[in-house]
Motif scaffolding. Structure first.
Motif, PDB file in Angstrom:
ATOM      1  N   GLY A   1      -0.505  12.022  -0.634  1.00 60.96           N
ATOM      2  CA  GLY A   1      -1.324  10.570  -1.228  1.00 60.96           C
ATOM      3  C   GLY A   1      -2.646  10.995  -1.322  1.00 60.96           C
ATOM      4  N   LEU A   2      -3.260  10.777  -0.321  1.00 57.86           N
ATOM      5  CA  LEU A   2      -4.787  11.200  -0.254  1.00 57.86           C
ATOM      6  C   LEU A   2      -4.792  11.561   1.188  1.00 57.86           C
ATOM      7  CD1 LEU A   2      -7.354  11.150  -2.363  1.00 57.86           C
ATOM      8  CD2 LEU A   2      -8.202   9.571  -0.696  1.00 57.86           C
ATOM      9  N   PRO A   3      -5.116  12.798   1.725  1.00 56.67           N
ATOM     10  CA  PRO A   3      -4.859  13.153   2.897  1.00 56.67           C
ATOM     11  C   PRO A   3      -6.143  12.775   3.739  1.00 56.67           C
ATOM     12  CG  PRO A   3      -4.495  15.149   1.179  1.00 56.67           C
ATOM     13  CD  PRO A   3      -5.168  14.057   0.337  1.00 56.67           C
TER      14      PRO A   3
ATOM     15  N   GLY B   1      -3.108  10.651  -8.054  1.00 56.47           N
ATOM     16  CA  GLY B   1      -1.911  11.286  -8.150  1.00 56.47           C
ATOM     17  C   GLY B   1      -0.561  10.276  -7.392  1.00 56.47           C
ATOM     18  N   GLN B   2      -1.145   9.228  -6.725  1.00 54.90           N
ATOM     19  CA  GLN B   2      -0.022   8.501  -6.083  1.00 54.90           C
ATOM     20  C   GLN B   2       0.205   7.446  -7.191  1.00 54.90           C
ATOM     21  OE1 GLN B   2       2.029   8.954  -3.801  1.00 54.90           O
ATOM     22  NE2 GLN B   2       2.986   7.050  -3.592  1.00 54.90           N
ATOM     23  N   ARG B   3      -0.638   7.165  -8.035  1.00 51.85           N
ATOM     24  CA  ARG B   3      -0.541   6.451  -9.018  1.00 51.85           C
ATOM     25  C   ARG B   3       0.447   6.873 -10.275  1.00 51.85           C
ATOM     26  NH1 ARG B   3      -2.827   5.222 -14.037  1.00 51.85           N
ATOM     27  NH2 ARG B   3      -2.853   3.105 -14.743  1.00 51.85           N
TER      28      ARG B   3
ATOM     29  N   VAL C   1       1.050  -1.091   0.057  1.00 52.31           N
ATOM     30  CA  VAL C   1       0.095  -0.077  -0.074  1.00 52.31           C
ATOM     31  C   VAL C   1       1.049   1.270   0.109  1.00 52.31           C
ATOM     32  CG1 VAL C   1      -1.741   1.228   1.148  1.00 52.31           C
ATOM     33  CG2 VAL C   1      -1.840  -1.317   1.173  1.00 52.31           C
ATOM     34  N   SER C   2       0.752   2.009  -0.972  1.00 49.36           N
ATOM     35  CA  SER C   2       1.758   3.136  -1.311  1.00 49.36           C
ATOM     36  C   SER C   2       0.904   4.363  -1.078  1.00 49.36           C
ATOM     37  CB  SER C   2       2.171   3.149  -2.578  1.00 49.36           C
ATOM     38  OG  SER C   2       2.997   4.380  -2.595  1.00 49.36           O
ATOM     39  N   ARG C   3       1.418   5.078   0.187  1.00 47.84           N
ATOM     40  CA  ARG C   3       0.533   6.397   0.471  1.00 47.84           C
ATOM     41  C   ARG C   3       1.549   7.619   0.007  1.00 47.84           C
ATOM     42  NH1 ARG C   3      -1.151   2.628   4.510  1.00 47.84           N
ATOM     43  NH2 ARG C   3      -3.367   2.736   4.761  1.00 47.84           N
ATOM     44  N   GLY C   4       2.591   7.520  -0.213  1.00 47.94           N
ATOM     45  CA  GLY C   4       3.666   8.658  -0.609  1.00 47.94           C
ATOM     46  C   GLY C   4       4.706   8.536   0.444  1.00 47.94           C
ATOM     47  N   TRP C   5       5.685   9.793   0.255  1.00 45.87           N
ATOM     48  CA  TRP C   5       6.936   9.775   0.782  1.00 45.87           C
ATOM     49  C   TRP C   5       7.274  11.048   1.481  1.00 45.87           C
ATOM     50  CZ3 TRP C   5       6.007   7.981  -4.270  1.00 45.87           C
ATOM     51  CH2 TRP C   5       6.003   6.544  -4.465  1.00 45.87           C
TER      52      TRP C   5
END
Length: 371
Positions: free
Chosen positions: A277-279, A146-148, A112-116
């Motif tokens: 990512g998606l806040p 956006g994260q995709r 699961v990728s939420r951002g960095w």
């Protein structure tokens, strides 16, 4: 089907609430959901405690040096103990060490990728490795379009990426006016309270909010500001508040578990981030019918519809941020109407029921392929 989620966190913030709510909605007759947390000796893990209170099965791993081979051996042992069918990883430690462990026991992984955050050199190194290891996951869940796009930009195959948005249950956000929070901060009755929330770290860019607040405070003496959270930039931000002459007008109250009361106290929620990512905090603000002013980054424009439920500005643009905040400060009816539009949007399009159905389909597809 036994689904193990691995999260390296000792507190309950937005991502952790997403995990707990997801577990809550998976039918126990079909899914054995297991949560694995890292835990230091003598330091109870708040995520594990809350999960166990809800009746979820939890396992713990000891916190070790990130370069210790025992990290992987212990994940292997944990996967075997749980009799796992799938490992779902959240964050760089799980994605890196969990992926290696799953190779050793022939179990598929979903990352699961939420951002960095890029908040320190050490974190940047591990986030670089995280991006590499996303190529090796059996599937990647991006929390926003956006994260995709970010994940695609460094070469991960489009066919192995799904977008499953963060979600919220509006019913959990209660009633009330947040008067206790406003009283504790010392916000006068009738004043406008602008709130932000998140780590005090570079990617959240609270420094630009302080600058925007400094300019807005010259025009209005009835606007107050608060940023809830903790992090490496606390000392720097406290100095910036002092230098801006905003003591008594701009507060840094620290991390707050009770975000319901915080959001109920808000007149305007502001998120000046450089990346997202998606806040979750925007979902939470909308659940409480609050308008949002935010930067046009990552998945934020998938939530904030400019001019409808909030206002979008470019990152690091203090002048535009100040202007947008000032527009909402001057118009209580606009704040009310935008907040209501935001609430209706999350009620219809960002529900846990929708999220759970997408995860069920993904779990079945992953296990079906592997079996």
């Amino acid at each position: 089907m036994t689904i193990v989620h691995l999260r390296d966190s000792n507190f309950v913030g937005g991502p952790e609430r997403q995990i707990l709510e997801h577990f809550q909605r998976m039918p126990p007759e079909s899914y054995d959901m297991v949560l694995v947390c890292y835990e230091e000796d003598g330091s109870p893990n708040d995520l594990r405690i809350q999960a166990e209170r809800r009746g979820f099965r939890c396992l713990t791993l000891p916190t070790r040096s990130p370069f210790s081979w025992r990290n992987i051996k212990e994940i292997v042992a944990m996967l075997r103990e749980a009799d796992a069918d799938i490992l779902v990883t959240h964050g760089h430690k799980g994605n890196i060490f969990g992926r290696i462990a799953c190779w050793m026991v022939s179990i598929p992984t979903i990352a699961v990728s939420r951002g960095w955050t890029m908040e320190s050199f050490k974190i940047r190194v591990f986030e670089f490795l995280d991006k590499i290891f996303l190529h090796f996951a059996d599937h990647v869940v991006a929390v926003s379009e956006g994260q995709r796009r970010k994940i695609l930009s460094f070469g991960v195959s489009p066919g192995k990426i799904s977008v499953i948005h963060n979600s919220i249950d509006v019913c959990n956000w209660g009633q009330g006016d947040g008067a206790d929070i406003r009283s504790r901060l010392g916000v006068p009755e009738g004043a406008v309270l602008v709130v932000s929330a998140g780590r005090l770290s570079p990617e959240k860019d609270q420094r630009t909010l302080i600058l925007a607040a400094e300019w807005l405070a010259v025009e209005r003496d009835d606007v107050y500001f608060a940023v809830f959270g903790e992090g490496v930039l606390r000392d720097e931000l406290e100095r910036a508040v002092q230098e801006a002459g905003l003591e008594g007008r701009f507060f840094l109250p620290g991390f707050c578990q009770d975000m319901v009361s915080v959001m109920r106290a808000v007149d305007i929620f502001c998120l000046p981030s450089l990346t997202e990512g998606l806040p979750n905090v925007i979902l939470e603000a909308f659940a409480c019918s609050k308008p949002v002013v935010a930067t046009r980054v990552g998945g934020t424009p998938e939530l904030v519809q400019d001019g409808k439920n909030g206002l979008l500005v470019e990152p690091e643009d203090a002048a535009s941020l100040s202007k947008a905040l000032g527009r909402l400060c001057s118009d209580s009816e606009l704040r009310r109407s935008m907040g209501e539009v935001g609430k209706k949007m999350v009620e219809s399009s960002f529900t846990y029921a929708q999220q759970s159905e997408m995860y069920k389909k993904l779990y079945s597809a992953i296990v079906g392929v592997e079996r």
